[in-house]
Design a protein around this motif. Structure first.
Motif, short mmCIF file in Angstrom:
data_model
loop_
_atom_site.label_atom_id
_atom_site.label_comp_id
_atom_site.label_asym_id
_atom_site.label_seq_id
_atom_site.Cartn_x
_atom_site.Cartn_y
_atom_site.Cartn_z
N ILE A 131 0.84 -1.20 0.00
CA ILE A 131 0.00 0.00 0.00
C ILE A 131 0.88 1.25 0.00
O ILE A 131 0.65 2.20 -0.75
CB ILE A 131 -0.94 0.00 1.22
CG1 ILE A 131 -1.82 -1.27 1.24
CG2 ILE A 131 -1.78 1.27 1.25
CD1 ILE A 131 -2.78 -1.38 0.09
N GLU A 132 1.91 1.26 0.84
CA GLU A 132 2.83 2.40 0.90
C GLU A 132 3.57 2.58 -0.43
O GLU A 132 3.75 3.71 -0.91
CB GLU A 132 3.83 2.20 2.04
CG GLU A 132 3.20 2.24 3.42
CD GLU A 132 4.21 2.00 4.52
OE1 GLU A 132 5.35 1.58 4.20
OE2 GLU A 132 3.87 2.23 5.70
N MET A 178 -7.55 -8.15 5.63
CA MET A 178 -6.13 -7.82 5.72
C MET A 178 -6.03 -6.58 6.61
O MET A 178 -5.90 -5.46 6.12
CB MET A 178 -5.53 -7.54 4.34
CG MET A 178 -5.59 -8.69 3.38
SD MET A 178 -4.70 -8.27 1.84
CE MET A 178 -5.21 -9.63 0.80
N PRO A 179 -6.08 -6.76 7.92
CA PRO A 179 -6.22 -5.62 8.82
C PRO A 179 -5.09 -4.59 8.73
O PRO A 179 -5.33 -3.39 8.80
CB PRO A 179 -6.29 -6.25 10.21
CG PRO A 179 -5.78 -7.65 10.03
CD PRO A 179 -6.10 -8.04 8.64
N LYS A 180 -3.85 -5.05 8.54
CA LYS A 180 -2.73 -4.11 8.48
C LYS A 180 -2.78 -3.27 7.20
O LYS A 180 -2.60 -2.05 7.24
CB LYS A 180 -1.40 -4.86 8.59
CG LYS A 180 -1.15 -5.50 9.94
CD LYS A 180 0.18 -6.21 9.99
CE LYS A 180 0.20 -7.46 9.14
NZ LYS A 180 1.47 -8.23 9.29
N SER A 181 -3.05 -3.92 6.10
CA SER A 181 -3.14 -3.20 4.82
C SER A 181 -4.38 -2.31 4.78
O SER A 181 -4.33 -1.19 4.24
CB SER A 181 -3.16 -4.19 3.65
OG SER A 181 -1.95 -4.92 3.59
N PHE A 182 -5.48 -2.81 5.35
CA PHE A 182 -6.71 -2.02 5.39
C PHE A 182 -6.49 -0.74 6.18
O PHE A 182 -6.89 0.36 5.74
CB PHE A 182 -7.82 -2.86 6.03
CG PHE A 182 -9.13 -2.14 6.18
CD1 PHE A 182 -9.89 -1.81 5.07
CD2 PHE A 182 -9.60 -1.79 7.43
CE1 PHE A 182 -11.10 -1.14 5.20
CE2 PHE A 182 -10.80 -1.12 7.58
CZ PHE A 182 -11.56 -0.79 6.46
N ARG A 184 -3.58 0.77 6.76
CA ARG A 184 -2.63 1.65 6.07
C ARG A 184 -3.29 2.33 4.87
O ARG A 184 -3.01 3.50 4.58
CB ARG A 184 -1.41 0.84 5.61
CG ARG A 184 -0.21 1.70 5.29
CD ARG A 184 0.25 2.44 6.51
NE ARG A 184 1.47 3.22 6.25
CZ ARG A 184 1.61 4.50 6.63
NH1 ARG A 184 0.61 5.12 7.22
NH2 ARG A 184 2.73 5.15 6.41
N PHE A 185 -4.15 1.62 4.18
CA PHE A 185 -4.87 2.22 3.05
C PHE A 185 -5.69 3.41 3.53
O PHE A 185 -5.69 4.47 2.90
CB PHE A 185 -5.77 1.17 2.40
CG PHE A 185 -6.41 1.64 1.12
CD1 PHE A 185 -5.82 1.37 -0.10
CD2 PHE A 185 -7.60 2.36 1.14
CE1 PHE A 185 -6.40 1.79 -1.29
CE2 PHE A 185 -8.19 2.79 -0.04
CZ PHE A 185 -7.58 2.51 -1.26
N GLY A 186 -6.38 3.24 4.65
CA GLY A 186 -7.17 4.34 5.19
C GLY A 186 -6.32 5.52 5.59
O GLY A 186 -6.69 6.68 5.34
N GLU A 187 -5.18 5.26 6.22
CA GLU A 187 -4.30 6.34 6.65
C GLU A 187 -3.78 7.15 5.47
O GLU A 187 -3.72 8.39 5.54
CB GLU A 187 -3.11 5.76 7.43
CG GLU A 187 -3.48 5.17 8.77
CD GLU A 187 -2.37 4.31 9.35
OE1 GLU A 187 -2.53 3.84 10.48
OE2 GLU A 187 -1.33 4.12 8.67
N LEU A 188 -3.41 6.47 4.40
CA LEU A 188 -2.77 7.15 3.27
C LEU A 188 -3.76 7.72 2.28
O LEU A 188 -3.66 8.89 1.88
CB LEU A 188 -1.82 6.18 2.56
CG LEU A 188 -0.64 5.69 3.39
CD1 LEU A 188 0.17 4.68 2.59
CD2 LEU A 188 0.26 6.86 3.80
N GLU A 193 -2.07 10.86 5.01
CA GLU A 193 -0.82 10.78 5.77
C GLU A 193 0.29 10.24 4.87
O GLU A 193 0.10 9.30 4.11
CB GLU A 193 -1.00 9.85 6.96
CG GLU A 193 0.27 9.59 7.75
CD GLU A 193 0.07 8.50 8.79
OE1 GLU A 193 1.03 7.75 9.04
OE2 GLU A 193 -1.04 8.40 9.34
N SER A 194 1.48 10.84 4.92
CA SER A 194 2.60 10.37 4.12
C SER A 194 3.44 9.39 4.91
O SER A 194 3.68 9.58 6.10
CB SER A 194 3.49 11.55 3.69
OG SER A 194 2.77 12.42 2.86
N PRO A 195 3.91 8.32 4.25
CA PRO A 195 4.81 7.38 4.94
C PRO A 195 6.12 8.06 5.26
O PRO A 195 6.57 8.96 4.54
CB PRO A 195 5.00 6.25 3.93
CG PRO A 195 4.55 6.78 2.63
CD PRO A 195 3.63 7.93 2.88
#
Length: 208
Positions: A131-132, A178-182, A184-188, A193-195
């Protein structure tokens, strides 16, 4: 032309590059006789390119010509047999450069995850770095002109969905597969939000 370089479509250009290009032009002419408002994608799949550089020349060999193409696009997926983000970057870069050469904007009609058949495999496929990676790539593309991003779409493939759904007390509830990717997708993509300092090995950034 959907994923013309794959071997799973009846309209594959493999070993038929010139015929495919001619057929593409014919179809474009038919549509334009109806309306000049239609737009046409020259769409490849990244999967075959990931496994074989020998297929890269097909991008040029099957190309119907600049007058018949509006967008040069690519479908790209992360999977357990395609985990190397540096390799993904190499493919995206070559594809972007091809679009720039032909003066076209680019798009990603399908990008996401693929290859999981069970909930356990879905969890194993969960990779927020993908995702990042795509967030950085998309935001690093030219803002306008050749190679600029026309559109992109995260594709919720049945074997690579971020979320599922279940009915609880008569109400539909989303369930992260996929909780981690889900997250991160929402954050970005939702909150912008930028990595922080994405490593080069992720292939972050479209601009060279």
């Amino acid at each position: 032309g959907h994923e013309f370089n794959g071997d799973w479509n009846a309209n594959s250009a493999r070993a038929n590059e010139s015929h495919y290009a001619a057929a593409f032009r014919h179809v474009v002419d038919l549509f334009r006789n109806v309306s000049p408002r239609f737009r046409f994608d020259y769409n490849a799949a990244a999967g075959p390119l990931y496994h074989s550089d020998a297929l890269m020349p097909m991008l040029e060999d099957a190309y119907p010509g600049d007058a018949y193409v509006d967008f040069i696009t690519l479908d790209t997926y992360y999977s357990k047999d395609k985990p190397d983000l540096a390799r993904h970057k190499a493919i995206l870069t070559k594809h972007r450069d091809f679009a720039i050469k032909h003066g076209k904007p680019i798009g990603y009609p399908e990008w996401g995850f693929i290859g999981a058949k069970t909930a356990e495999q879905m969890r194993e496929l969960d990779e927020p770095r993908w995702i990042e990676f795509m967030f950085c790539w998309l935001n690093g593309l030219p803002r306008a002109g050749p190679g600029a991003l026309a559109y992109h779409q995260f594709f919720e493939h049945s074997s690579g969905a971020l979320v599922g759904a279940k009915v609880v007390a008569g109400e539909v509830q989303l369930v992260p597969l996929m909780p981690k990717s889900f997250a991160r997708f929402g954050e970005l993509f939702t909150h912008g939000e930028s990595p922080v300092n994405p490593p080069d090995s992720m292939g972050a950034g479209g601009r060279e």
